[in-house]
Motif scaffolding. Structure first.
Motif, mmCIF file in Angstrom:
data_model
loop_
_atom_site.group_PDB
_atom_site.id
_atom_site.type_symbol
_atom_site.label_atom_id
_atom_site.label_comp_id
_atom_site.label_asym_id
_atom_site.label_seq_id
_atom_site.Cartn_x
_atom_site.Cartn_y
_atom_site.Cartn_z
ATOM 1 N N ARG A 57 22.040 40.090 5.835
ATOM 2 C CA ARG A 57 21.082 40.213 6.959
ATOM 3 C C ARG A 57 21.390 41.499 7.725
ATOM 4 N NH1 ARG A 57 16.656 38.495 7.060
ATOM 5 N NH2 ARG A 57 17.260 36.328 6.746
ATOM 6 N N PHE A 67 8.381 42.355 -3.791
ATOM 7 C CA PHE A 67 8.456 42.337 -2.321
ATOM 8 C C PHE A 67 7.832 41.032 -1.864
ATOM 9 C CE2 PHE A 67 8.616 43.575 1.960
ATOM 10 C CZ PHE A 67 7.394 43.308 2.551
ATOM 11 N N GLN A 80 12.373 35.266 -2.739
ATOM 12 C CA GLN A 80 11.759 36.340 -1.937
ATOM 13 C C GLN A 80 12.567 37.630 -2.067
ATOM 14 O OE1 GLN A 80 9.545 36.183 1.660
ATOM 15 N NE2 GLN A 80 11.363 36.765 2.859
ATOM 16 N N HIS A 81 11.849 38.725 -2.273
ATOM 17 C CA HIS A 81 12.406 40.069 -2.352
ATOM 18 C C HIS A 81 13.214 40.338 -3.620
ATOM 19 C CE1 HIS A 81 10.674 40.690 1.445
ATOM 20 N NE2 HIS A 81 11.703 40.498 2.236
ATOM 21 N N ARG A 85 19.135 42.553 -4.348
ATOM 22 C CA ARG A 85 20.038 42.328 -3.199
ATOM 23 C C ARG A 85 20.938 41.113 -3.396
ATOM 24 N NH1 ARG A 85 16.350 39.864 1.758
ATOM 25 N NH2 ARG A 85 15.574 38.031 0.640
ATOM 26 N N HIS A 157 14.832 47.975 2.605
ATOM 27 C CA HIS A 157 14.539 47.082 3.740
ATOM 28 C C HIS A 157 15.446 47.422 4.932
ATOM 29 C CE1 HIS A 157 13.757 43.384 5.935
ATOM 30 N NE2 HIS A 157 12.935 42.980 5.022
ATOM 31 N N TYR A 159 17.214 48.103 8.345
ATOM 32 C CA TYR A 159 17.323 47.572 9.712
ATOM 33 C C TYR A 159 17.895 48.694 10.596
ATOM 34 C CZ TYR A 159 17.061 42.620 8.067
ATOM 35 O OH TYR A 159 16.677 41.403 7.517
ATOM 36 N N LYS A 181 0.846 40.177 8.559
ATOM 37 C CA LYS A 181 1.217 38.820 8.141
ATOM 38 C C LYS A 181 1.292 37.853 9.320
ATOM 39 C CE LYS A 181 4.768 40.028 5.160
ATOM 40 N NZ LYS A 181 5.824 39.770 4.161
ATOM 41 N N ASP A 201 4.977 41.857 11.710
ATOM 42 C CA ASP A 201 5.302 41.779 10.275
ATOM 43 C C ASP A 201 4.110 42.361 9.526
ATOM 44 O OD1 ASP A 201 6.582 39.129 8.070
ATOM 45 O OD2 ASP A 201 6.293 41.298 7.800
ATOM 46 N N VAL A 232 6.652 49.134 5.770
ATOM 47 C CA VAL A 232 6.623 47.806 6.384
ATOM 48 C C VAL A 232 7.320 47.896 7.736
ATOM 49 C CG1 VAL A 232 7.417 45.409 6.184
ATOM 50 C CG2 VAL A 232 6.626 46.651 4.147
ATOM 51 N N TRP A 234 8.777 45.409 10.733
ATOM 52 C CA TRP A 234 9.087 44.011 10.996
ATOM 53 C C TRP A 234 10.060 43.887 12.141
ATOM 54 C CZ3 TRP A 234 13.790 41.081 9.333
ATOM 55 C CH2 TRP A 234 13.686 39.711 9.640
ATOM 56 N N GLU A 260 10.463 49.976 6.827
ATOM 57 C CA GLU A 260 10.880 49.851 5.431
ATOM 58 C C GLU A 260 9.976 50.677 4.505
ATOM 59 O OE1 GLU A 260 10.471 45.632 4.885
ATOM 60 O OE2 GLU A 260 11.253 45.250 6.899
HETATM 61 O O1 TA6 Z 1 10.045 43.005 5.293
HETATM 62 C C1 TA6 Z 1 9.516 42.016 6.149
HETATM 63 C C2 TA6 Z 1 9.765 40.653 5.538
HETATM 64 O O2 TA6 Z 1 9.063 40.504 4.339
HETATM 65 C C3 TA6 Z 1 9.401 39.581 6.562
HETATM 66 O O3 TA6 Z 1 8.249 38.864 6.145
HETATM 67 C C4 TA6 Z 1 10.639 38.695 6.649
HETATM 68 O O4 TA6 Z 1 10.560 37.666 5.695
HETATM 69 C C5 TA6 Z 1 11.719 39.728 6.315
HETATM 70 O O5 TA6 Z 1 11.169 40.479 5.245
HETATM 71 C C6 TA6 Z 1 13.077 39.160 6.011
HETATM 72 O O6 TA6 Z 1 13.067 38.527 4.762
HETATM 73 P P1 TA6 Z 1 14.430 37.819 4.258
HETATM 74 O O7 TA6 Z 1 14.093 37.275 2.888
HETATM 75 O O8 TA6 Z 1 15.476 38.893 4.225
HETATM 76 O O9 TA6 Z 1 14.755 36.776 5.279
#
Ligand code: TA6
Length: 286
Positions: A57, A67, A80-81, A85, A157, A159, A181, A201, A232, A234, A260
């Motif tokens: 995180r 993505f 997801q993603h 990672r 992604h 931060y 979103k 988002d 992106v 967020w 991102e």
């Molecule tokens: O990049 C934005 C996003 O897709 C948000 O929708 C949120 O889900 C964020 O990524 C974090 O995703 P994660 O899977 O790291 O909790």
């Protein structure tokens, strides 16, 4: 030592300024920290899990081959993603001294078996990280080493650490198409600067201009992209921050914004033997 390696991390330190450095966790090849003259430029959750059991995180998680979550196709059974990672990358070594540059590699053999079986194609990723006096460049080379075509999406992604989210503006997005979103709507960005006063988002598609992040009216980060058409933005704000167990402190949303660079609004198809490259260069201005 410009390059230090442990069993878990690789640390780059500028010989000219040891307080300018990058720390990379081999799990996910996740950049955990980027300091310029002793100042941290990235946000890493105090609750980040760094033992390889889940995605980190914060810092710069890598998103590949999908993505978000895909509802159909070969990536639909991936988390997801995607898996980049969630895999332990190989440190391939230093490739240059100035700028200080290292590479990491990922192939199917590095991907956890359940994820490799979920997306059962042969591939090679070569991830290049370059550290300059006030710049961090990340580049990815994607190769299809299988005998069939496959499609992918990719994104850094990132931060970013910022002093106060309510003083942040993201510029360079005006006039681009937005997939929002939160409001579940599509629209053209009419504002000259994107600001954050609630959960944000959004996927900004085909962004032509370089993106600038300012804080309290001062330019903080300039982002240059090659082959990463989408951006992106967020920020989880209050509720989503509370609902993520590894997002700490809960009010950490006040000190971060994800901007991102990615190729995520469509899919890129690679044929056998074909390669594809992208890069993002961030210049710290403050
Ligand atoms: O990049 C934005 C996003 O897709 C948000 O929708 C949120 O889900 C964020 O990524 C974090 O995703 P994660 O899977 O790291 O909790």
């Amino acid at each position: 030592m410009p390059i230090e390696q442990t069993d878990k991390e690789v640390i780059l330190t500028l010989p000219s300024d040891p307080s300018t450095s990058v720390k990379v966790l081999l799990h996910g090849a996740n950049i955990l920290s980027w300091t310029v003259a002793g100042n941290e430029k990235l946000w890493l959750s105090e609750g980040a899990i760094l033992n390889g059991s889940k995605a980190v995180r914060g810092g710069v998680p890598l998103v590949f081959p999908v993505f978000g979550k895909s509802s159909s196709g070969p990536t639909s059974t991936l988390p997801q993603h995607g898996f980049a990672r969630l895999s332990t990358w190989e440190f391939l070594g230093q490739v240059s001294a100035s700028p200080l540059t290292v590479q990491f590699g990922l192939g199917p053999e590095n991907v956890p078996e359940v994820l490799r079986k979920a997306w059962d194609f042969d591939f090679t990723l070569i991830y290049t990280i370059s550290l300059g006096a006030d710049t961090l460049e990340t580049a990815m080379r994607v190769e299809n080493t299988s005998s069939v075509d496959w499609d992918f999406q990719i994104l850094f992604h990132t931060y970013f650490h910022i002093p106060d989210i309510q003083q942040v503006e993201v510029k360079g997005l005006t006039g681009t198409n937005v997939k929002d979103k939160v409001s579940k709507s599509d629209y053209s960005e009419s504002n000259t600067a994107v600001t954050v006063a609630s959960e944000v988002d959004r996927v900004y598609e085909n962004v032509d201009d370089d993106v600038l992040i300012t804080s309290a009216g001062k330019a903080r980060f300039q982002i240059y992209r090659k082959n990463l058409a989408d951006v992106v933005v967020w920020n989880p704000w209050v509720n989503a921050s509370k609902n993520m167990g590894d997002f700490r402190p809960e009010d950490g949303y006040k000190s971060m914004i994800c901007v991102e660079a990615g190729s995520v609004s469509g899919w890129t198809t690679l044929s056998p033997g074909q390669t594809w490259e992208c890069s993002e260069k961030v210049k710290s201005l403050l």
